[in-house]
Scaffold this motif. Structure first.
Motif, mmCIF file in Angstrom:
data_model
loop_
_atom_site.group_PDB
_atom_site.id
_atom_site.type_symbol
_atom_site.label_atom_id
_atom_site.label_comp_id
_atom_site.label_asym_id
_atom_site.label_seq_id
_atom_site.Cartn_x
_atom_site.Cartn_y
_atom_site.Cartn_z
ATOM 1 N N ILE A 184 88.762 -30.068 4.518
ATOM 2 C CA ILE A 184 89.626 -30.846 3.757
ATOM 3 C C ILE A 184 89.126 -32.426 3.722
ATOM 4 O O ILE A 184 88.357 -32.952 4.459
ATOM 5 N N THR A 199 90.866 -36.777 -9.834
ATOM 6 C CA THR A 199 92.257 -36.728 -9.589
ATOM 7 C C THR A 199 92.466 -38.071 -8.613
ATOM 8 O O THR A 199 91.698 -38.246 -7.679
ATOM 9 N N ILE A 247 89.941 -36.275 2.053
ATOM 10 C CA ILE A 247 90.890 -37.138 1.907
ATOM 11 C C ILE A 247 90.348 -38.081 1.123
ATOM 12 O O ILE A 247 89.506 -38.785 1.136
ATOM 13 N N LEU A 248 90.913 -38.288 -0.080
ATOM 14 C CA LEU A 248 90.571 -39.152 -1.103
ATOM 15 C C LEU A 248 90.739 -40.562 -0.906
ATOM 16 O O LEU A 248 91.793 -40.966 -1.017
ATOM 17 N N THR A 249 89.647 -41.288 -0.452
ATOM 18 C CA THR A 249 89.641 -42.838 -0.300
ATOM 19 C C THR A 249 88.546 -43.268 -0.877
ATOM 20 O O THR A 249 87.617 -42.621 -1.199
ATOM 21 N N ASP A 265 89.646 -28.679 -2.774
ATOM 22 C CA ASP A 265 90.925 -28.639 -2.317
ATOM 23 C C ASP A 265 91.810 -29.851 -2.740
ATOM 24 O O ASP A 265 93.193 -29.680 -2.787
ATOM 25 N N ASN A 266 91.260 -30.955 -3.275
ATOM 26 C CA ASN A 266 91.959 -31.991 -3.740
ATOM 27 C C ASN A 266 92.570 -31.993 -5.465
ATOM 28 O O ASN A 266 93.291 -32.693 -5.575
ATOM 29 N N ASP A 267 92.176 -30.928 -5.868
ATOM 30 C CA ASP A 267 92.773 -30.561 -7.043
ATOM 31 C C ASP A 267 93.789 -29.919 -7.006
ATOM 32 O O ASP A 267 94.197 -28.686 -7.601
ATOM 33 N N GLN A 268 95.060 -30.615 -6.548
ATOM 34 C CA GLN A 268 96.347 -29.976 -6.194
ATOM 35 C C GLN A 268 96.935 -29.742 -7.485
ATOM 36 O O GLN A 268 98.093 -29.008 -7.520
ATOM 37 N N GLY A 319 94.408 -26.004 -5.964
ATOM 38 C CA GLY A 319 93.046 -26.314 -5.352
ATOM 39 C C GLY A 319 92.245 -24.866 -5.673
ATOM 40 O O GLY A 319 92.503 -24.401 -6.630
ATOM 41 N N TYR A 329 82.891 -33.992 -8.056
ATOM 42 C CA TYR A 329 83.880 -33.724 -6.931
ATOM 43 C C TYR A 329 84.547 -34.928 -6.264
ATOM 44 O O TYR A 329 83.903 -35.870 -6.184
ATOM 45 N N TRP A 330 85.720 -34.622 -6.272
ATOM 46 C CA TRP A 330 86.711 -35.582 -5.324
ATOM 47 C C TRP A 330 87.176 -36.770 -6.427
ATOM 48 O O TRP A 330 87.819 -37.714 -6.059
#
Length: 539
Positions: free
Chosen positions: A7, A310, A9-11, A342-345, A349, A306-307
């Motif tokens: 996972i 979104t 975390i998008l920061t 995973d972040n493409d909720q 995902g 990637y990441w």
């Protein structure tokens, strides 16, 4: 490259609040779209996908199955009804292997992502290696693919510091022995020349490092890969430039295949040695790392999406920031890899393959943002064929021994084809101006991420192409034309939730039509117009 089972975390340096669909809402029935024929933007080089890792096996399947897969990916032919047989990819990415397959379980890499290697332990070259992948090189060429790129995830295992093609047990520096930079460069040049000699495939581009930056350090047991600092990359590229001159190799060197667009513009979850890639590699002030004058180096940056796709507003702002950063150094941008993570909720995902328009539309929106706001000159999906994960244009089903099987197409495949089949190498993107019922311009009105998104292109033969996405659940009126009224009629090709609409020809329009819900429609000008006179590309 796809990374599974962790996972992120998008920061980052400029994450913006999520913007709801209401913030983008427009009364689409009052909007008209005009292609501004005097406002050219970027030239499109190609659309592509890679052979990793499936073609090692699929390329050895029975010929019938290979031909079907190749037709879907590369063909520009049509069936008797006029429906395209394939999506006409114009770039094929070949994974030049590091030799982990020969190490078996000792490679510290999962079996289905291991690769072969032309170089052998005794220093000789085996030109029968990577046969399945080479078979697909030929299948692509036979179907009209004109651009080929080789990419490496690791140096051959004979040159690495830990004797592996993965970075297990190491830090964030390149997994390459100090005395092997020249050997690595020679291996690359020799492999490119050997493939051209034995398979008649000329590689336009070589990408020597893959995702060297960010927090991804390529620790096993997943895939081949190595981190690298900018200084190490610059050193390798300079040596490659000399080696290419000596061996008369005219292949262009591509960097940096960044793991995250944020690493190109700043320092993102790493140290200064592996960030600020644009400035570090292409600013003349960076004397220790500047590669802009190295022979064969292409003046562009390749990065992975990637990441950063979104939330939607962040996807927009990150592309605009990247476009502006590259403009300072007169560099092009290639969006060279993406799949669902995973972040493409919004679409659940990456786990579990999706044959429907849900994933297809989500990816179409990413393509639109990369092309329209990032000014991407090239766009590539990650894997051409995958398994039970949202990383393949096609879904493969194999026998236990991997010697046979079949593939199934998807709405994602055909939606990518709404772009790749009709926007050919050398096409130029043009601005589209959206206007309300009073004739007032709407800022960025050709992009409603939950409604209509449209973009326009003129191919080298003069033919205009418009791609229109309807992300919404309702029918949308769509009124469009060129600013010089040069195209009286358009042929429509549509991909939608309807089972028979997979890039299907659905009739003609004069530019006054409707877009079905959850669909992507490509409009191809019937007449071949003269090329627009002013094709000077704007930044």
């Amino acid at each position: 490259m796809t990374r599974y089972n962790f996972i992120v975390i998008l920061t980052g340096f400029c994450i913006l609040p999520f913007v709801s669909s209401k913030a983008f809402s427009k009364t689409s029935s009052q909007v008209s779209y005009q292609i501004e024929v005097n406002q050219p933007r970027q030239t499109i080089d190609h659309f592509g996908a890679s052979d990793a890792w499936s073609m090692r096996y699929l390329g050895l399947w029975p010929e019938k199955q290979q031909r079907q897969i190749a037709d879907w990916l590369f063909s520009m032919a049509k069936d008797a009804s006029g429906k395209p047989r394939g999506i006409g990819l114009s770039l094929w990415r070949f994974n030049l292997g590091a030799g982990s397959a020969g190490q078996g379980d000792a490679s510290h890499i999962q079996w289905f992502t291991r690769t072969g290697c032309f170089l052998q332990p005794d220093g000789s070259y085996n030109w029968k290696a990577q046969q399945g992948q080479r078979n697909f090189l030929k299948l692509a060429k036979d179907r009209g693919v004109t651009h080929f790129l080789a990419f490496l995830n690791s140096a051959p295992v004979y040159f690495t510091k830990n004797g592996l093609a993965t970075n297990t047990g190491r830090d964030g520096t390149m997994n390459l022995r100090e005395n092997c930079y020249g050997r690595f460069a020679k291996f690359i040049a020799t492999s490119l020349k050997g493939l051209e000699q034995h398979d008649s495939i000329h590689f336009d581009y070589i990408s020597p490092v893959n995702e060297p930056d960010g927090n991804w350090n390529w620790q096993g047991p997943k895939q081949e890969g190595s981190p690298a600092t900018n200084r190490e990359i610059a050193r390798l590229v300079r040596i490659m430039g000399k080696q290419f001159v000596q061996q008369h190799v005219n292949t262009k060197i591509i960097v940096n295949e960044s793991s995250d667009l944020r690493c190109l513009m700043g320092i993102y979850r790493t140290s200064w040695q592996r960030g600020n890639t644009i400035r570090t590699l292409f600013s003349k002030d960076s004397s220790r790392t500047y590669i802009g004058s190295v022979p064969n180096v292409a003046h562009l940056i390749a990065g992975h999406d990637y990441w950063t796709d979104t939330p939607v507003q962040y996807m927009h702002d990150s592309r605009v920031a990247l476009r502006d950063s590259l403009h300072k150094y007169n560099l092009k941008f290639w969006a060279s890899e993406i799949c669902i993570m995973d972040n493409d909720q919004e679409i659940g995902g990456g786990n579990g393959y999706d044959f429907s328009m849900k994933t297809a539309l989500y990816v179409a929106r990413i393509m639109h943002y990369d092309l329209v706001f990032g000014n991407a000159s090239s766009w590539s999906w990650w894997r051409a064929v995958g398994g039970d994960y949202k990383d393949g244009l096609l879904r493969a089903y194999s026998t236990p021994d991997k010697k046979n099987g079949h593939a199934v197409d998807s709405k994602l495949l055909w939606t990518v084809g709404n772009y790749s089949r009709f926007i050919r190498p050398g096409a130029v993107r043009y601005d589209i101006q959206a206007k309300d019922s009073l004739g007032n311009s709407i800022s960025e009105g050709a992009t409603d991420p939950y409604g209509i998104m449209c973009s326009a292109y003129q191919n080298t033969d003069g033919r205009w192409t418009v791609v229109a996405i309807n992300y919404s659940e309702s029918i949308k009126p769509f009124h469009f034309k060129t600013s010089n009224d040069a195209v009286p009629s358009w042929q429509m090709y549509r991909t939608s939730n309807i089972s028979t609409e997979d890039l299907a020809p659905v009739g003609r329009t004069n530019g006054d039509t409707t877009l079905p819900p959850r669909s992507v429609t490509t409009f191809v000008g019937i007449n071949v117009s003269p090329l627009t006179k002013d094709r000077n590309i704007n930044p």
